[in-house]
Design an enzyme around this catalytic site. Structure first.
Site, short mmCIF file in Angstrom:
data_model
loop_
_atom_site.label_atom_id
_atom_site.label_comp_id
_atom_site.label_asym_id
_atom_site.label_seq_id
_atom_site.Cartn_x
_atom_site.Cartn_y
_atom_site.Cartn_z
N GLU A 64 78.92 -6.06 36.55
CA GLU A 64 78.39 -5.92 35.49
C GLU A 64 79.36 -5.22 34.35
OE1 GLU A 64 75.09 -5.13 38.31
OE2 GLU A 64 77.12 -5.19 38.25
N GLU A 108 87.45 -13.92 66.85
CA GLU A 108 88.19 -15.30 67.05
C GLU A 108 88.71 -15.34 68.51
OE1 GLU A 108 91.30 -17.05 65.02
OE2 GLU A 108 91.04 -15.63 63.28
N GLY A 135 88.73 -14.37 72.85
CA GLY A 135 88.68 -15.45 73.50
C GLY A 135 87.41 -15.90 74.18
#
Length: 324
Positions: A46, A257, A259
């Site tokens: 804003e 990510e 394993g």
């Protein structure tokens, strides 16, 4: 509002503990000002839009993707700034659940005679700001699990082997997702097998690499690994405890990510909000590493709905969203 939402997405992964908000100020069909939350959370959307609009903001309408803030921090409340600028009407997508706001911003506007409308674009706004909303309401980051599977459900050709499964287009999309997250987490097995950098390597976005973390109960980072050089922190708690800790640090969006064992632990704990699954046409064979450490994929996907699908070169990306 659609434009304001698109502006807010520019700030994904950069706003620290603050929400990624977009704002557009218009009057009589003319665009007067626009803004989105700046890196680190300040200035707010804003403030940016009002600065651009200047005196022309008087009598105009502001479209804001989240209820303007009502509390005093490093700057004054955005709701008061909109009133002082002479904004006549404010259209918001959703109310801010932060206890310091939670309807207070709308109340400031209404007391000043500003017309307030809320709910426009609410579904999209909730998804765009899911990181902030999850941290405020559930006291943890939004968890985005990313996995790349071969056609036979494997993530590597063998234990300890670094295996390229997806193509260049899919890898570029993964790097964009990294740029839109505050932090990224892998297990120690992934560090030892792949020595990943976990950075964003898209041109112009390298400065937006997420903060790296490694989940391991006992292991230490190999001294010469990329993540050791990046100063990655090893987290040794359970998945729920790790998420509570990261939420307390102001992390809105956490990308996981792998394993396989780490992915399974998040899925079985019911703590995955989005699952980005890349499927390749490559087949790795029976000696390959199972994608979810023995958890059947169809079982893992039961709590999710398909949000979107897209072909990225020869690879199929499916984004799953957890059912509420």
């Amino acid at each position: 509002m659609d434009y304001a939402l698109r502006l807010g997405r520019r700030a994904l992964g950069t706003t620290a503990e603050n929400p990624n908000v977009g704002c557009v100020i218009v009057r009589d069909g003319r665009l007067l000002g626009l803004g989105w939350t700046q890196p680190g959370g300040r200035p707010h959307a804003e403030t940016q839009a009002l600065r651009m609009a200047g005196e022309a903001a008087r009598g105009a309408t502001a479209y804001v993707t989240l209820e303007p803030c009502a509390h005093h921090g490093r700057t004054g409340p955005c709701a008061e700034a909109l009133v002082q600028a002479g904004i006549a009407r404010v259209v918001t997508a959703i109310e801010d659940p932060d206890p310091r706001v939670s309807g207070g911003g709308h109340a400031i506007l209404k007391r000043a005679g500003v017309t307030v409308q809320t709910g426009l674009g609410a579904e999209v706004a909730r998804r765009d700001m899911a990181g902030f909303l999850t941290r405020i309401t559930k006291h943890r980051p939004e968890v985005i699990l990313k996995m790349a599977f071969s056609a036979d459900g494997k993530i590597a050709g063998g234990i300890g082997q670094r295996t390229a499964i997806s193509g260049a287009e899919a890898r570029a999309r993964v790097h964009l997702l990294r740029a839109q997250c505050d932090a990224i987490l892998v297990g120690m097995g992934t560090v030892r097998a792949d020595d990943p950098e976990l950075t964003c390597r898209l041109p112009g976005l390298s400065q937006r690499s997420p903060v790296p973390f490694v989940l391991s109960r006992h292991g230490s980072l190999p001294p010469g690994s990329h993540l050791a050089r990046r100063g990655a922190e090893v987290l040794r708690s359970s998945v729920p405890e790790v998420l509570a800790e990261l939420g307390g640090r102001g992390i809105n969006r956490l990308m996981v990510e792998g394993g396989a064992r780490v992915a399974r632990s998040f899925l079985e704990a019911g703590l995955v909000d989005q699952f980005h699954l890349i499927r390749s046409a490559v087949t790795l064979g029976p000696q390959g590493v199972d994608g979810l450490a023995g958890l059947p994929l169809d079982q893992a996907l039961q709590p999710f709905n398909v949000l979107e699908q897209e072909m990225l070169g020869a690879d199929l990306l499916t984004v799953y969203e957890a059912r509420n």
